[in-house]
Write a protein that holds these residues in place. Structure first.
Motif, short mmCIF file in Angstrom:
data_model
loop_
_atom_site.label_atom_id
_atom_site.label_comp_id
_atom_site.label_asym_id
_atom_site.label_seq_id
_atom_site.Cartn_x
_atom_site.Cartn_y
_atom_site.Cartn_z
N ILE A 108 0.84 -1.20 0.00
CA ILE A 108 0.00 0.00 0.00
C ILE A 108 0.88 1.25 0.00
CG2 ILE A 108 -1.82 1.27 1.18
CD1 ILE A 108 -2.82 -1.36 2.33
N GLY A 109 0.69 2.05 -1.04
CA GLY A 109 1.40 3.31 -1.16
C GLY A 109 0.46 4.47 -0.86
N GLU A 110 0.92 5.62 -1.29
CA GLU A 110 0.24 6.87 -0.90
C GLU A 110 -0.84 7.28 -1.90
OE1 GLU A 110 3.30 9.77 -0.35
OE2 GLU A 110 2.00 11.42 -1.00
N ALA A 111 -0.44 7.55 -3.10
CA ALA A 111 -1.38 8.08 -4.10
C ALA A 111 -0.73 7.98 -5.48
CB ALA A 111 -1.71 9.54 -3.80
N PRO A 112 -1.53 7.95 -6.53
CA PRO A 112 -0.94 7.92 -7.87
C PRO A 112 -0.15 9.19 -8.16
CG PRO A 112 -3.34 7.52 -7.94
CD PRO A 112 -3.01 7.95 -6.55
N GLY A 113 0.93 9.03 -8.92
CA GLY A 113 1.65 10.19 -9.45
C GLY A 113 1.23 10.39 -10.90
N ALA A 114 2.01 11.19 -11.61
CA ALA A 114 1.64 11.56 -12.98
C ALA A 114 1.55 10.33 -13.89
CB ALA A 114 2.65 12.55 -13.53
N GLU A 115 2.55 9.49 -13.80
CA GLU A 115 2.60 8.31 -14.68
C GLU A 115 1.46 7.33 -14.36
OE1 GLU A 115 4.35 8.25 -17.22
OE2 GLU A 115 4.33 6.17 -17.87
N GLU A 116 1.19 7.19 -13.07
CA GLU A 116 0.12 6.28 -12.64
C GLU A 116 -1.23 6.82 -13.10
OE1 GLU A 116 2.60 7.34 -10.57
OE2 GLU A 116 3.70 5.43 -10.51
N ASP A 117 -1.40 8.13 -13.01
CA ASP A 117 -2.64 8.78 -13.46
C ASP A 117 -2.83 8.56 -14.97
OD1 ASP A 117 -4.80 11.01 -13.18
OD2 ASP A 117 -3.45 11.80 -14.72
N GLU A 121 -2.47 2.63 -13.38
CA GLU A 121 -1.90 1.52 -12.62
C GLU A 121 -0.94 2.08 -11.57
OE1 GLU A 121 -0.53 -1.73 -15.05
OE2 GLU A 121 0.81 -2.44 -13.45
N PRO A 122 -0.97 1.53 -10.34
CA PRO A 122 -0.07 2.08 -9.30
C PRO A 122 1.38 1.68 -9.53
CG PRO A 122 -1.33 0.22 -8.43
CD PRO A 122 -1.85 0.48 -9.82
N PHE A 123 2.26 2.53 -9.08
CA PHE A 123 3.70 2.25 -9.06
C PHE A 123 4.23 1.78 -10.42
CE2 PHE A 123 2.95 2.23 -4.48
CZ PHE A 123 4.04 2.96 -4.04
N VAL A 124 4.09 2.63 -11.42
CA VAL A 124 4.62 2.30 -12.74
C VAL A 124 5.73 3.27 -13.18
CG1 VAL A 124 2.64 1.04 -13.66
CG2 VAL A 124 2.68 3.53 -13.82
N ALA A 148 -1.81 -1.33 -4.19
CA ALA A 148 -2.84 -0.29 -4.20
C ALA A 148 -2.31 0.94 -3.45
CB ALA A 148 -4.12 -0.80 -3.54
N ASN A 149 -3.09 1.98 -3.47
CA ASN A 149 -2.75 3.21 -2.77
C ASN A 149 -3.86 3.61 -1.81
OD1 ASN A 149 -0.18 4.15 -3.91
ND2 ASN A 149 -1.30 4.32 -5.84
N ILE A 150 -3.52 4.50 -0.89
CA ILE A 150 -4.55 5.08 -0.03
C ILE A 150 -5.54 5.87 -0.89
CG2 ILE A 150 -4.99 6.72 1.87
CD1 ILE A 150 -3.23 4.54 2.93
N TYR A 224 10.45 2.26 3.89
CA TYR A 224 10.60 3.54 3.19
C TYR A 224 10.00 3.45 1.79
CZ TYR A 224 13.81 4.68 6.95
OH TYR A 224 14.35 4.91 8.18
N HIS A 225 9.55 4.59 1.31
CA HIS A 225 8.98 4.68 -0.04
C HIS A 225 10.12 4.52 -1.05
CE1 HIS A 225 6.80 6.16 -3.50
NE2 HIS A 225 5.69 6.15 -2.78
N PRO A 226 9.88 3.75 -2.14
CA PRO A 226 10.95 3.59 -3.12
C PRO A 226 11.43 4.91 -3.71
CG PRO A 226 8.91 2.49 -3.85
CD PRO A 226 8.72 2.91 -2.43
N1 URA Z 1 3.89 6.58 -5.20
C1 URA Z 1 2.87 5.99 -4.54
O1 URA Z 1 2.77 6.06 -3.32
N2 URA Z 1 1.99 5.31 -5.28
C2 URA Z 1 2.07 5.17 -6.59
O2 URA Z 1 1.22 4.51 -7.19
C3 URA Z 1 3.14 5.80 -7.25
C4 URA Z 1 4.05 6.50 -6.53
#
Ligand code: URA
Length: 254
Positions: A108-117, A121-124, A148-150, A224-226
């Motif tokens: 579980i991550g935080e939220a989509p960034g630009a690429e994910e939006d 798809e999360p974390f791409v 997934a993200n929050i 930690y967040h990647p």
């Molecule tokens: N960082 C996040 O926390 N989530 C993503 O999907 C992408 C970057």
């Protein structure tokens, strides 16, 4: 450890034989006050002293049952059409989550960034590639876990989620967790960790031990967040410890 794992550890920048030295160096850096850079500067926050007592079960989120009983299709449709907060106005599309719906491990991550939006798809992005390498290092292919993200929508300019947005979006995540019933959750990054555990304890003290999430007390490990690790490679040794911890939990419960 297999050759494959060595390879992925190398990709993560973690030479196995240097773990202890790297860890000591990282601690020394933090103790010297050289907390690294920019937007993830708050990420490490403190030197890893004695861990605080695990917070009580963070089951408060489950009080909002607005998705109770939803199946996957209904849940995905609800997220796709969601206008519950202002973030829907700026999104290209929602980012629901990907992976096995019976995964033993949920990320579980935080939220989509630009690429994910853009891709839905999360974390791409770059952080996602490192996340994939981190997972492979403990023997999971990306497709084998659930990610997934929050938040399901991208905050403008990648700002931090507002508590009201997280509160509004969490029932979707909680229903995903209920449906998946993972053996363990790995919360990546300060924002996800603090939100899920409903605490403001710094991430440096949240990581490194097993927490619990939800009414059924799903084991939760913080790391930690990647994106932070890309900027602060000295923290990778600690992240490796967290990955091993979560891997052990999943293996033990299979
Ligand atoms: N960082 C996040 O926390 N989530 C993503 O999907 C992408 C970057």
């Amino acid at each position: 450890m297999s050759t494959l794992q060595h390879r992925y550890l190398a990709e993560m920048g973690i030479p196995v034989w240097r773990l202890r030295a790297t860890d000591a160096a990282a601690t020394a850096t933090v103790e010297a006050g050289e907390v690294p850079a920019a937007d993830e500067a708050a990420e490490p926050a403190v030197a890893p002293t004695a861990p605080s007592a695990p917070p009580s079960l963070a089951d408060g989120h489950f009080e909002n049952r607005s998705c109770a009983g939803f199946g996957w299709d209904q849940l995905a449709a609800a997220v796709r059409d969601c206008t519950r907060c202002g973030l829907h106005r700026g999104r290209t599309q929602t980012v629901f989550g990907v992976g096995r719906r019976d995964a033993g491990l949920m990320i579980i991550g935080e939220a989509p960034g630009a690429e994910e939006d853009r891709r839905g798809e999360p974390f791409v992005g770059r952080a996602g590639l490192l996340l994939n390498a981190m997972l492979l290092a403990i023997g999971f292919r990306r497709e084998e876990v659930y990610i997934a993200n929050i938040l399901k929508c991208r905050p403008p300019n990648n700002r931090d989620p507002q508590p009201s947005e997280a509160e509004t979006c969490t029932p979707y995540l909680d229903r995903q967790i209920e449906l998946i019933e993972p053996k363990a959750i790995m919360a990546v990054g300060r924002i996800a960790a603090q939100w899920l555990l409903q605490t403001d304890v710094p991430i440096g003290r949240l990581r490194g031990q097993v927490r619990q999430y939800g009414p059924s007390g799903i084991p939760l490990v913080v790391t930690y967040h990647p994106a932070y690790l890309l900027r602060s490679p000295q923290a990778k040794a600690k992240s490796w410890q967290d990955l091993c911890l979560v891997k052990d939990i999943v293996s033990e419960n299979q």
